[in-house]
Design an enzyme around this catalytic site. Structure first.
Site, PDB file in Angstrom:
ATOM      1  N   GLU A  43     -22.652  15.578 -90.451  1.00 54.95           N
ATOM      2  CA  GLU A  43     -23.588  14.936 -89.521  1.00 54.95           C
ATOM      3  C   GLU A  43     -22.979  13.695 -88.872  1.00 54.95           C
ATOM      4  O   GLU A  43     -23.201  13.444 -87.675  1.00 54.95           O
ATOM      5  CB  GLU A  43     -24.883  14.588 -90.256  1.00 54.95           C
TER       6      GLU A  43
ATOM      7  N   TYR B 216     -29.985  20.410 -86.784  1.00 52.98           N
ATOM      8  CA  TYR B 216     -30.958  21.144 -87.603  1.00 52.98           C
ATOM      9  C   TYR B 216     -30.700  22.651 -87.597  1.00 52.98           C
ATOM     10  O   TYR B 216     -31.615  23.437 -87.853  1.00 52.98           O
ATOM     11  CB  TYR B 216     -32.381  20.830 -87.119  1.00 52.98           C
TER      12      TYR B 216
ATOM     13  N   LYS C 155     -35.996   8.184 -86.656  1.00 49.82           N
ATOM     14  CA  LYS C 155     -36.449   9.191 -85.700  1.00 49.82           C
ATOM     15  C   LYS C 155     -37.292   8.524 -84.592  1.00 49.82           C
ATOM     16  O   LYS C 155     -37.674   7.348 -84.715  1.00 49.82           O
ATOM     17  CB  LYS C 155     -37.232  10.259 -86.459  1.00 49.82           C
TER      18      LYS C 155
ATOM     19  N   ASN D 155     -42.085  11.990 -89.817  1.00 52.07           N
ATOM     20  CA  ASN D 155     -41.708  11.352 -91.091  1.00 52.07           C
ATOM     21  C   ASN D 155     -40.628  10.280 -90.962  1.00 52.07           C
ATOM     22  O   ASN D 155     -39.941   9.950 -91.922  1.00 52.07           O
ATOM     23  CB  ASN D 155     -41.390  12.402 -92.155  1.00 52.07           C
TER      24      ASN D 155
ATOM     25  N   HIS E 165     -34.422  10.205 -91.188  1.00 57.01           N
ATOM     26  CA  HIS E 165     -33.603  11.307 -91.711  1.00 57.01           C
ATOM     27  C   HIS E 165     -32.529  10.746 -92.628  1.00 57.01           C
ATOM     28  O   HIS E 165     -32.025   9.651 -92.391  1.00 57.01           O
ATOM     29  CB  HIS E 165     -32.916  12.045 -90.550  1.00 57.01           C
TER      30      HIS E 165
HETATM   31  N1  UDP Z   1     -40.316  19.422 -91.011  1.00 55.95           N
HETATM   32  C1  UDP Z   1     -41.520  19.740 -90.391  1.00 55.95           C
HETATM   33  N2  UDP Z   1     -42.411  20.563 -91.046  1.00 55.95           N
HETATM   34  C2  UDP Z   1     -42.130  21.090 -92.278  1.00 55.95           C
HETATM   35  C3  UDP Z   1     -40.904  20.764 -92.900  1.00 55.95           C
HETATM   36  C4  UDP Z   1     -40.024  19.929 -92.232  1.00 55.95           C
HETATM   37  O1  UDP Z   1     -41.794  19.295 -89.286  1.00 55.95           O
HETATM   38  O2  UDP Z   1     -42.950  21.808 -92.820  1.00 55.95           O
HETATM   39  C5  UDP Z   1     -39.366  18.535 -90.317  1.00 55.95           C
HETATM   40  C6  UDP Z   1     -39.374  17.111 -90.865  1.00 55.95           C
HETATM   41  O3  UDP Z   1     -39.171  16.214 -89.770  1.00 55.95           O
HETATM   42  C7  UDP Z   1     -38.172  17.125 -91.792  1.00 55.95           C
HETATM   43  C8  UDP Z   1     -37.208  18.008 -91.004  1.00 55.95           C
HETATM   44  O4  UDP Z   1     -38.048  19.023 -90.478  1.00 55.95           O
HETATM   45  O5  UDP Z   1     -37.672  15.819 -92.011  1.00 55.95           O
HETATM   46  C9  UDP Z   1     -36.097  18.632 -91.808  1.00 55.95           C
HETATM   47  O6  UDP Z   1     -36.644  19.322 -92.892  1.00 55.95           O
HETATM   48  P1  UDP Z   1     -35.945  19.261 -94.326  1.00 55.95           P
HETATM   49  O7  UDP Z   1     -36.605  20.273 -95.189  1.00 55.95           O
HETATM   50  O8  UDP Z   1     -34.461  19.319 -94.160  1.00 55.95           O
HETATM   51  O9  UDP Z   1     -36.420  17.816 -94.860  1.00 55.95           O
HETATM   52  P2  UDP Z   1     -35.655  16.413 -95.053  1.00 55.95           P
HETATM   53  O10 UDP Z   1     -34.265  16.705 -95.537  1.00 55.95           O
HETATM   54  O11 UDP Z   1     -35.681  15.714 -93.728  1.00 55.95           O
HETATM   55  O12 UDP Z   1     -36.498  15.678 -96.071  1.00 55.95           O
END
Ligand code: UDP
Length: 160
Positions: free
Chosen positions: A137, A60, A20, A123, A126
């Site tokens: 994707e 997303y 990211k 974080n 991805h």
């Molecule tokens: N995210 C965020 N706040 C939250 C949860 C998720 O900003 O409370 C963002 C974070 O960058 C995350 C992305 O949204 O990686 C997608 O969320 P998902 O639950 O799909 O998590 P991932 O699969 O990336 O672990």
């Protein structure tokens, strides 16, 4: 053999992994790619990319109703990302383990997020959450001719 690949062979799976914008800005691209390479997964696509807003929104799309959706899209388009296509048996679940929990504060040490982050909104990386999403994707982020099939000569040293 053809350089074009339309589906993973046999029991192999594909995952879309992405460094990211925070990971790119922090100079973590090599570190992150290196973890997947050293694990033994095969790189089949790789590029630095400036994400159009519509693509971030589609990627997303499942999170559209979440309160953080707007900020998430803004974050993903805030700078270049590195798009990574990986193939290997069990790659989707294994890459998720290497990446660690969504919130870096909850992610285990030794995982990418556990080692390299402190905020769920930054974080670093991805990874696709299912084999179906892996293919979906990869279709969003890569053109067919950007995915390369090649013989990985270390395979006999990785697989019995
Ligand atoms: N995210 C965020 N706040 C939250 C949860 C998720 O900003 O409370 C963002 C974070 O960058 C995350 C992305 O949204 O990686 C997608 O969320 P998902 O639950 O799909 O998590 P991932 O699969 O990336 O672990």
């Amino acid at each position: 053999p053809s350089l074009r690949v339309y589906a993973a062979q046999g029991e192999s799976e594909r995952s879309y992994v992405m460094v990211k914008p925070d990971g790119v800005q922090r100079g973590l691209v090599g570190e992150i790619i290196s973890r997947f390479e050293r694990k033994g997964f095969q790189l089949i696509g790789l590029k630095l990319f400036k994400t159009p807003k519509e693509l971030a929104e589609e990627h997303y799309g499942e999170l559209k109703e979440k309160p953080f959706y707007g900020k998430l899209v803004a974050y993903i388009i805030s700078g270049p990302v590195v798009c990574i296509a990986l193939e290997g048996p069990g790659i989707v679940a294994s890459a998720r383990k290497l990446i660690g929990a969504t919130n870096p504060l909850n992610a285990e040490p030794g995982t990418i997020r556990g080692d390299l982050g402190i905020d769920v909104g930054r974080n670093v990386v991805h990874g696709s959450d299912s084999p179906e999403n892996g293919l979906r994707e990869l279709g969003l982020w890569f053109d067919d001719d950007e995915l390369i099939q090649w013989d990985q000569h270390m395979t006999p040293w990785l697989k019995e």
